[in-house]
Design a protein around this motif. Structure first.
Motif, mmCIF file in Angstrom:
data_model
loop_
_atom_site.group_PDB
_atom_site.id
_atom_site.type_symbol
_atom_site.label_atom_id
_atom_site.label_comp_id
_atom_site.label_asym_id
_atom_site.label_seq_id
_atom_site.Cartn_x
_atom_site.Cartn_y
_atom_site.Cartn_z
ATOM 1 N N LYS A 197 0.304 -8.029 3.252
ATOM 2 C CA LYS A 197 0.986 -6.753 3.459
ATOM 3 C C LYS A 197 1.084 -5.959 2.156
ATOM 4 C CE LYS A 197 2.304 -6.973 7.838
ATOM 5 N NZ LYS A 197 1.953 -5.941 8.820
ATOM 6 N N ALA A 198 0.811 -4.665 2.256
ATOM 7 C CA ALA A 198 1.030 -3.764 1.117
ATOM 8 C C ALA A 198 2.498 -3.338 1.118
ATOM 9 C CB ALA A 198 0.120 -2.551 1.229
ATOM 10 N N ASP A 199 3.122 -3.351 -0.048
ATOM 11 C CA ASP A 199 4.544 -2.994 -0.142
ATOM 12 C C ASP A 199 4.726 -1.891 -1.181
ATOM 13 O OD1 ASP A 199 7.236 -2.798 -0.119
ATOM 14 O OD2 ASP A 199 7.656 -4.858 -0.764
ATOM 15 N N ILE A 203 6.200 -0.729 -6.089
ATOM 16 C CA ILE A 203 5.363 -0.031 -7.080
ATOM 17 C C ILE A 203 6.222 0.957 -7.869
ATOM 18 C CG2 ILE A 203 3.343 1.441 -7.412
ATOM 19 C CD1 ILE A 203 2.693 -1.325 -6.308
ATOM 20 N N GLU A 204 6.066 0.937 -9.168
ATOM 21 C CA GLU A 204 6.761 1.871 -10.050
ATOM 22 C C GLU A 204 5.775 2.942 -10.518
ATOM 23 O OE1 GLU A 204 9.931 2.018 -10.815
ATOM 24 O OE2 GLU A 204 10.455 0.236 -9.639
ATOM 25 N N ILE A 205 6.190 4.201 -10.436
ATOM 26 C CA ILE A 205 5.351 5.326 -10.876
ATOM 27 C C ILE A 205 6.095 6.060 -11.993
ATOM 28 C CG2 ILE A 205 4.189 7.460 -10.197
ATOM 29 C CD1 ILE A 205 3.046 5.035 -8.812
ATOM 30 N N SER A 206 5.448 6.182 -13.160
ATOM 31 C CA SER A 206 6.080 6.870 -14.288
ATOM 32 C C SER A 206 5.975 8.381 -14.109
ATOM 33 C CB SER A 206 5.401 6.459 -15.592
ATOM 34 O OG SER A 206 4.078 6.969 -15.648
ATOM 35 N N LEU A 494 1.250 8.187 -4.096
ATOM 36 C CA LEU A 494 0.820 7.328 -5.215
ATOM 37 C C LEU A 494 1.242 5.881 -4.993
ATOM 38 C CD1 LEU A 494 1.504 9.607 -8.316
ATOM 39 C CD2 LEU A 494 -0.680 9.085 -7.245
ATOM 40 N N LYS A 495 2.463 5.675 -4.507
ATOM 41 C CA LYS A 495 2.918 4.302 -4.259
ATOM 42 C C LYS A 495 2.066 3.618 -3.193
ATOM 43 C CE LYS A 495 7.778 4.441 -5.658
ATOM 44 N NZ LYS A 495 9.163 4.123 -5.262
ATOM 45 N N SER A 496 1.750 4.361 -2.114
ATOM 46 C CA SER A 496 0.934 3.781 -1.042
ATOM 47 C C SER A 496 -0.464 3.465 -1.544
ATOM 48 C CB SER A 496 0.852 4.753 0.135
ATOM 49 O OG SER A 496 2.125 4.943 0.723
ATOM 50 N N GLU A 497 -1.053 4.375 -2.332
ATOM 51 C CA GLU A 497 -2.396 4.147 -2.864
ATOM 52 C C GLU A 497 -2.433 2.930 -3.773
ATOM 53 O OE1 GLU A 497 -3.493 7.743 -4.785
ATOM 54 O OE2 GLU A 497 -3.495 8.944 -2.941
ATOM 55 N N ARG A 498 -1.465 2.841 -4.671
ATOM 56 C CA ARG A 498 -1.480 1.720 -5.630
ATOM 57 C C ARG A 498 -1.137 0.399 -4.956
ATOM 58 N NH1 ARG A 498 0.610 4.093 -11.473
ATOM 59 N NH2 ARG A 498 -0.796 5.892 -11.480
ATOM 60 N N ALA A 499 -0.278 0.455 -3.950
ATOM 61 C CA ALA A 499 0.032 -0.773 -3.217
ATOM 62 C C ALA A 499 -1.209 -1.270 -2.483
ATOM 63 C CB ALA A 499 1.169 -0.517 -2.223
ATOM 64 N N ALA A 500 -1.965 -0.336 -1.887
ATOM 65 C CA ALA A 500 -3.195 -0.708 -1.186
ATOM 66 C C ALA A 500 -4.223 -1.276 -2.165
ATOM 67 C CB ALA A 500 -3.766 0.497 -0.456
ATOM 68 N N GLN A 501 -4.346 -0.644 -3.355
ATOM 69 C CA GLN A 501 -5.283 -1.143 -4.364
ATOM 70 C C GLN A 501 -4.877 -2.540 -4.830
ATOM 71 O OE1 GLN A 501 -5.091 1.879 -7.375
ATOM 72 N NE2 GLN A 501 -6.173 3.422 -6.131
ATOM 73 N N GLN A 502 -3.587 -2.723 -5.002
ATOM 74 C CA GLN A 502 -3.077 -4.013 -5.466
ATOM 75 C C GLN A 502 -3.375 -5.122 -4.465
ATOM 76 O OE1 GLN A 502 1.356 -5.047 -5.722
ATOM 77 N NE2 GLN A 502 0.902 -4.385 -7.819
ATOM 78 N N LEU A 568 -7.095 -3.339 6.931
ATOM 79 C CA LEU A 568 -6.538 -3.166 8.275
ATOM 80 C C LEU A 568 -5.964 -1.777 8.482
ATOM 81 C CD1 LEU A 568 -4.672 -6.567 8.791
ATOM 82 C CD2 LEU A 568 -6.938 -5.903 9.597
ATOM 83 N N GLY A 569 -6.023 -0.934 7.496
ATOM 84 C CA GLY A 569 -5.385 0.373 7.609
ATOM 85 C C GLY A 569 -3.947 0.285 7.150
ATOM 86 N N GLY A 570 -3.425 1.376 6.668
ATOM 87 C CA GLY A 570 -2.054 1.380 6.165
ATOM 88 C C GLY A 570 -1.902 0.628 4.861
ATOM 89 N N GLY A 571 -3.040 0.244 4.244
ATOM 90 C CA GLY A 571 -2.990 -0.464 2.966
ATOM 91 C C GLY A 571 -3.060 -1.969 3.089
ATOM 92 N N ASP A 572 -2.818 -2.529 4.290
ATOM 93 C CA ASP A 572 -2.841 -3.977 4.465
ATOM 94 C C ASP A 572 -4.275 -4.508 4.407
ATOM 95 O OD1 ASP A 572 -0.145 -3.733 4.809
ATOM 96 O OD2 ASP A 572 -0.175 -3.986 6.994
ATOM 97 N N GLN A 573 -4.378 -5.807 4.079
ATOM 98 C CA GLN A 573 -5.667 -6.486 4.031
ATOM 99 C C GLN A 573 -5.586 -7.773 4.862
ATOM 100 O OE1 GLN A 573 -8.728 -6.089 2.030
ATOM 101 N NE2 GLN A 573 -8.091 -3.947 1.759
ATOM 102 N N ALA A 574 -6.726 -8.169 5.437
ATOM 103 C CA ALA A 574 -6.808 -9.449 6.136
ATOM 104 C C ALA A 574 -7.876 -10.296 5.471
ATOM 105 C CB ALA A 574 -7.142 -9.238 7.603
#
Length: 625
Positions: A197-199, A203-206, A494-502, A568-574
């Protein structure tokens, strides 16, 4: 001078010129000379062959009619963008011209006799199953064609179809190939998957990251140009006032109804339906209907037989009772039989799409003029609506006059007793309410007359009984949004993008470690595999993206496991584990093989013909004006 002209006009050269002019008039008419100086350039040329303005306009009109028919009864012609329509039709004509040129080069031909046969066998041109010349011409007129134009259309369409069929019929599939495809389609796989799950909340954004992202995406943070308009709505329904209708008006309407009343015959009947189904074909159904008719002729009660035998669940319980009905209620064969019966008579078996019917006529009556008291309320509403129609036309004329001669809506509002309403802000794409979502309203609101000259619009007909006039209340120019205005939105993005990348990076690393021999438990004590055995391509045992990745993965070696990961969409991965592959059964009957072979051959033929079309367009010399 006149004498000189007269003498010169008798010469041989003058006579030749006059003769050529006369011949031109005779063959092509006066337009042939006028068009030498006024002719518009053709919209396009394909390999030197012109696509005429007439062809384009005719194609646009035909396409417009089709679009309006698809929109249904509330179709709005103003919603169709003429430029987009023109471009679409022109591209279609260019493609068709290239295909026709190719078909001609390949030697395809359609004789006049074949065109005749196509026309006379077209159901739309027939009356009572036979070709009718008047029907043929009426249908063509409604579509904007002459007979010669339609014959040319058939010739062109059939030539293209012949060429297409040539490509499709030249393709084939071998038996081994088909069995391979069937085995692949029926293949099953053993699956394990786990979701990461992406959370975004972690994520912290400066502030610097936020500023950098804002500067990079500034063009995304621009407001649309919007307007707010005031409007007066004239609604015909609001003008209908039944309470204002007098008793004299109702009496007059009733007398008109009586004068125009035509009695109609209604027949009360029962029926028995013997249906045609998987266990009983048409011959068996007819034989059973004849047996039941004989049983009734021998004295059996029709209603009892209907309760016992009829397949019409809606009437069987009531002994096949259908009640009183006039013409136009039943399908033609049933109705023709019903209205040919004498009272008490039972029909021969009547075939319809539902099966065979036995019909018994019980009674015949004629409809009677209803009493005034029975229809008074209906007539009151009818008279009110008729008066509203007249009032609506008169008020519409006053609305147009008052708003044209005034700089705002106030005078018309006071004179007509109409309330001034206001819309919410809306852009050129329209708003979400009934008014601002109308294409005509949007067009008027952003017109030069309303937007720049700040005058009242012309009356805008929304539908058959509603018309409005609008006036600009507020104009909001497009502007750049500041960082403070978009801070929350940008922060979420930005938080959603970085969470998905992470999570994607985590999934990649975990797959590498699983391939290296580590277990999932070693990677996470909280996560466990979701397992499913013998999964096929249409299974619901896992998300679609997981199944798609599962069947794209290579089969693992004996005793090994293949791993991969997928978004899986929404940033999640399987993370997907392929544990085993079981080949599908490839046995097919001869009929199944033939059907599948034809399907695959047709698909390939269409693909190759599509590629052929693209090659023709790529190689053609196309000029657009």
């Amino acid at each position: 001078m006149l004498q000189t002209i007269r003498e010169n006009s008798q010469g041989i050269i003058a006579k030749v010129i006059v003769g050529l002019i006369a011949l031109t008039f005779a063959l092509w008419g006066v337009e042939s000379l006028v068009s030498l100086t006024t002719r518009e350039p053709a919209p396009a040329e394909v390999n030197g062959e012109e696509i005429t303005q007439q062809q384009l306009l005719q194609g646009m009109e035909l396409q417009r009619r089709q679009l309006l028919a698809q929109m249904g009864e509330n179709a709005d012609p103003a919603a169709i963008d003429d430029k987009l329509l023109r471009d679409m039709v022109l591209e279609s004509l260019i493609q068709r011209t290239a295909l026709l040129q190719s078909a001609d080069e390949m030697g395809f031909h359609l004789s006049e006799q074949m065109i005749d046969q196509i026309i006379v066998s077209t159901p739309q041109f027939q009356v009572d199953g036979r070709f009718d010349r008047n029907q043929f011409e009426a249908v063509l007129r409604s579509a904007g064609y002459t007979p010669l134009m339609y014959r040319d259309l058939i010739r062109k369409e059939k030539l293209i179809e012949q060429a297409q069929a040539g490509y499709m019929l030249s393709e084939f599939a071998t038996a081994d190939e088909l069995k391979q495809l069937v085995a692949l389609d029926r293949q099953t796989r053993d699956l394990g998957y786990v979701t990461l799950k992406a959370d975004p909340d972690t994520i912290e954004i400066s502030d610097q990251d936020l500023q950098t992202a804002y500067e990079a995406r500034q063009d995304q943070f621009v407001t649309e140009e919007q307007v707010v308009v005031d409007y007066l709505l004239l609604d015909k329904a609001a003008l209908a006032d039944p309470s204002a209708v007098s008793d004299e008006d109702i009496q007059a309407a009733y007398e008109r109804m009586v004068a125009g009343f035509e009695a109609q015959e209604e027949r009360s009947a029962r029926h028995i339906l013997i249906d045609i189904n998987a266990d009983r074909d048409a011959d068996a159904a007819l034989a059973r209907a004849q047996e039941l008719r004989q049983e009734i002729e021998n004295g059996a009660d029709f209603a009892e037989v209907a309760r016992r035998e009829s397949a019409d669940l809606g009437s069987a319980e009531n002994g096949g009772e259908l009640g009183y009905n006039g013409r136009g209620v039943f399908v033609d064969p049933f109705e023709d039989a019903l209205f040919s019966l004498e009272k008490g008579q039972v029909s021969e078996p009547v075939r319809t799409e539902f099966g065979y019917h036995l019909i018994q006529l019980e009674d015949v009556r004629e409809t009677q003029v209803p009493a005034l008291a029975e229809v008074a309320d209906e007539l009151r509403q009818q008279v009110a609506e008729e008066k509203a129609e007249l009032d609506y036309v008169a008020e519409l004329e006053r609305l147009a006059d008052l708003t044209f001669s005034s700089s705002d809506l106030q005078v018309a509002s006071e004179e007509l007793g109409l309330e001034i309403h206001s819309t919410a802000p809306f852009s050129r794409q329209g708003g979400s309410d009934q008014i601002s979502s109308q294409a005509r309203v949007i067009e008027a609101a952003f017109s030069d007359t309303v937007l720049n000259e700040q005058l009242n619009s012309d009356p805008i007909e929304l539908d058959d009984g509603r018309t409005l006039v609008l006036h600009l209340k507020q104009h909001q120019e497009s502007r750049q949004l500041s960082l403070d205005e978009v801070r929350e939105q940008l922060l979420r993005e930005l938080k959603s993008e970085r969470a998905a990348q992470q999570v994607a990076e985590q999934a990649r690393q975990w797959v590498e470690r699983l391939r290296g021999g580590e277990s999932l438990q070693a990677l996470s004590e909280e996560l466990t595999w979701t397992e499913a055995k013998s999964v096929n391509r249409a299974s619901s045992a896992a998300p679609g993206a997981v199944l798609q990745e599962l069947f794209a993965m290579p089969a693992p070696a004996e005793g090994a496991v293949s791993y991969s990961h997928v978004s899986l969409g929404g940033g999640d991965q399987a993370i997907v584990a392929l544990r085993a592959v079981t080949e599908g059964d490839s046995n097919l009957s001869d009929e199944e093989l033939a059907s599948l072979a034809a399907l695959i051959a047709n698909q390939r033929g269409l693909q190759i013909y599509g590629a052929h079309t693209q090659d023709l367009l790529k190689e053609a010399e196309i000029e657009k004006n």
